[in-house]
Motif scaffolding. Structure first.
Motif, PDB file in Angstrom:
ATOM      1  N   CYS A 123      95.600 -61.062 -56.472  1.00  0.00           N
ATOM      2  CA  CYS A 123      95.958 -59.764 -55.906  1.00  0.00           C
ATOM      3  C   CYS A 123      97.080 -59.866 -54.890  1.00  0.00           C
ATOM      4  CB  CYS A 123      94.711 -59.107 -55.304  1.00  0.00           C
ATOM      5  SG  CYS A 123      93.487 -58.699 -56.563  1.00  0.00           S
TER       6      CYS A 123
ATOM      7  N   ALA B  55      96.581 -61.322 -51.294  1.00  0.00           N
ATOM      8  CA  ALA B  55      95.801 -60.624 -50.271  1.00  0.00           C
ATOM      9  C   ALA B  55      94.487 -61.338 -49.964  1.00  0.00           C
ATOM     10  CB  ALA B  55      95.509 -59.193 -50.715  1.00  0.00           C
TER      11      ALA B  55
ATOM     12  N   LEU C  10      90.959 -54.018 -54.533  1.00  0.00           N
ATOM     13  CA  LEU C  10      92.383 -54.251 -54.378  1.00  0.00           C
ATOM     14  C   LEU C  10      93.025 -54.405 -55.746  1.00  0.00           C
ATOM     15  CD1 LEU C  10      92.362 -57.006 -51.585  1.00  0.00           C
ATOM     16  CD2 LEU C  10      92.231 -54.531 -51.316  1.00  0.00           C
TER      17      LEU C  10
ATOM     18  N   GLY D 244      97.662 -56.281 -54.002  1.00  0.00           N
ATOM     19  CA  GLY D 244      96.918 -56.366 -52.758  1.00  0.00           C
ATOM     20  C   GLY D 244      96.698 -55.028 -52.084  1.00  0.00           C
ATOM     21  N   SER D 245      97.090 -53.920 -52.726  1.00  0.00           N
ATOM     22  CA  SER D 245      96.891 -52.594 -52.152  1.00  0.00           C
ATOM     23  C   SER D 245      95.458 -52.124 -52.393  1.00  0.00           C
ATOM     24  CB  SER D 245      97.873 -51.589 -52.764  1.00  0.00           C
ATOM     25  OG  SER D 245      99.206 -51.967 -52.497  1.00  0.00           O
TER      26      SER D 245
ATOM     27  N   GLU E 230     104.314 -50.704 -46.526  1.00  0.00           N
ATOM     28  CA  GLU E 230     103.434 -51.359 -47.487  1.00  0.00           C
ATOM     29  C   GLU E 230     104.181 -51.891 -48.695  1.00  0.00           C
ATOM     30  OE1 GLU E 230     100.431 -48.566 -48.480  1.00  0.00           O
ATOM     31  OE2 GLU E 230      99.442 -48.686 -46.519  1.00  0.00           O
TER      32      GLU E 230
END
Length: 420
Positions: free
Chosen positions: A26, A29, A93, A97-98, A303
């Motif tokens: 991811c 993250a 996620l 990584g969001s 972001e």
């Protein structure tokens, strides 16, 4: 993340999930995790014959990370059910990584449940303990919505334990067809009111703990709950209490849920909970989802990297040769963006110095939008530092300050080349 986990294999048989390399997880993250199906090849939920389970032991506030993929747009169900008095929290996620979504107590009692349509890609499901100091043993189940459910709501489509909100406040239980008598956003379908500013309501959560609305046709929508003094949690269910999505702290302490795939026609409930002050007014809005506005908001939060085509303000620092110092004033919460170039391979060192007053954050991206550096609170203070090994090219730097009252920051950029 350091963690101790025990894994129970998919459905009928026992299988031990192998850890995946950190760089694969991811967008970096998370630092470790285990494939829900035992390995990557058997963890594609789109093609799985049944759900897969893991038994996770979470210690010392660390998260259990379950890895899976979807190879085509898929309606997935993600569940975590604690053993004994355990109270799991889940957070999803995507491959960058969001945060896609999360839940606490949506599965009835203290169990967690999240259902969502996911696009092809890799995903990481994080399972934590609500009591961060208490150990947690929980069963984690990942499958499609037609697979056998683990939690009470997933099995029956019933309510969320009959207590309303997570905090057990004034939220009425969600009842069949009418969202428990919650205020209606409009008399009839809201489809024709989604344009422009959409529909907006402002009330305290203690007085109005939620709203109901109706869609006459499928629609991509955005739902927000805003007032950081309240720290609102936003939960969306169908009219029978079936969990759809939840968010806390999307933008600061405000909450937002974007339905980037159309939400089906039907009746829906917006449930609110205040983690801080339930007596301050919270503005709830339902609008048409605007991809351009959503992208711009992500740029504002630092972001993801904006395009370098002039459509978003980026200050060009030019080529770094030695050291460059910039004084940066942060106005509000939005990031300030800079482009920097290097003409030889080496090390790019960037520092943001707040002088013991601000709390700067740095994010560094390459020219195609990959994040290659992030830091908040380097060393013993609140200043930030990023060091990245780079090749010749152009890089984008986001400078933010999360103190809420930023002084003028000093941003120092230095390029180092390898000794020859």
């Amino acid at each position: 993340m350091n963690k101790t986990t025990f894994f129970l294999g998919a459905t009928a048989a026992c299988a031990f999930a192998l850890p995946a390399a950190a760089q694969d997880l991811c967008g970096g993250a998370v630092s470790s995790g285990a494939w829900i199906g035992g390995d990557e090849a058997n963890s594609d939920i789109s093609t799985a014959g049944s759900h897969s389970d893991q038994l996770a032991l979470v210690l010392l506030g660390n998260a259990h990370v379950s890895l899976f993929t979807v190879s085509s747009p898929t309606d997935v169900r993600l569940e975590a059910q604690g053993q004994g008095s355990g109270d799991p929290l889940i957070e999803l996620l995507d491959g960058n990584g969001s945060v896609v979504g999360g839940d606490d107590d949506g599965g009835g009692g203290t169990s967690s449940l999240m259902t969502q349509t996911l696009q092809p890609g890799q995903y990481c499901l994080l399972t934590n303990s609500y009591d961060t100091m208490a150990p947690l043993t929980a069963t984690v189940r990942i499958g499609r919505t037609e697979h056998e459910a683990l939690t009470e709501v997933g099995q029956s489509g019933g309510d969320r334990g009959g207590e309303g909100s997570d905090g057990g406040g004034d939220m009425p239980p969600v009842e069949m067809d009418d969202c428990g008598g919650l205020w209606e956003l409009a008399d009839g379908p809201i489809d024709g009111q989604l344009g422009g500013g959409g529909i907006t309501m402002t009330e305290t959560i203690n007085q109005v703990p939620g709203y109901s609305f109706q869609l006459a046709s499928d629609a991509m929508i955005t739902i927000t709950a805003e007032n950081e003094a309240a720290d609102p949690v936003l939960t969306i269910t169908d009219s029978t209490g079936g969990f759809i999505a939840e968010n806390d702290d999307f933008d600061g302490l405000n909450s937002r849920i974007d339905f980037t795939t159309p939400l089906a026609a039907g009746n829906y409930c917006i449930k609110l909970d205040a983690l801080s002050d339930g007596n301050v007014p919270v503005t709830v809005s339902v609008t048409e989802y605007d991809p351009a506005a959503a992208a711009a908001a992500m740029y504002d939060r630092g972001e993801t990297a904006p395009p370098m085509d002039g459509s978003y303000p980026i200050t060009d620092i030019g080529t770094i040769d030695g050291r460059v110092v910039e004084m940066v004033q942060i106005d509000g919460d939005d990031a300030k963006w800079f482009s920097v170039s290097v003409d030889a391979a080496g090390l790019l060192l960037i520092e943001a110095i707040g002088g013991n007053m601000g709390d700067p954050v740095l994010r560094l991206f390459d020219d195609v939008g990959r994040e290659i550096g992030y830091n908040d609170d380097f060393g013993m203070g609140l200043d930030s530092q990023v060091a990245a090994r780079v090749q010749p090219g152009t890089f984008l730097l986001a400078v933010m300050d999360i103190s809420g009252s930023s002084p003028q920051l000093r941003v120092v950029m230095e390029r180092f080349v390898s000794a020859r």
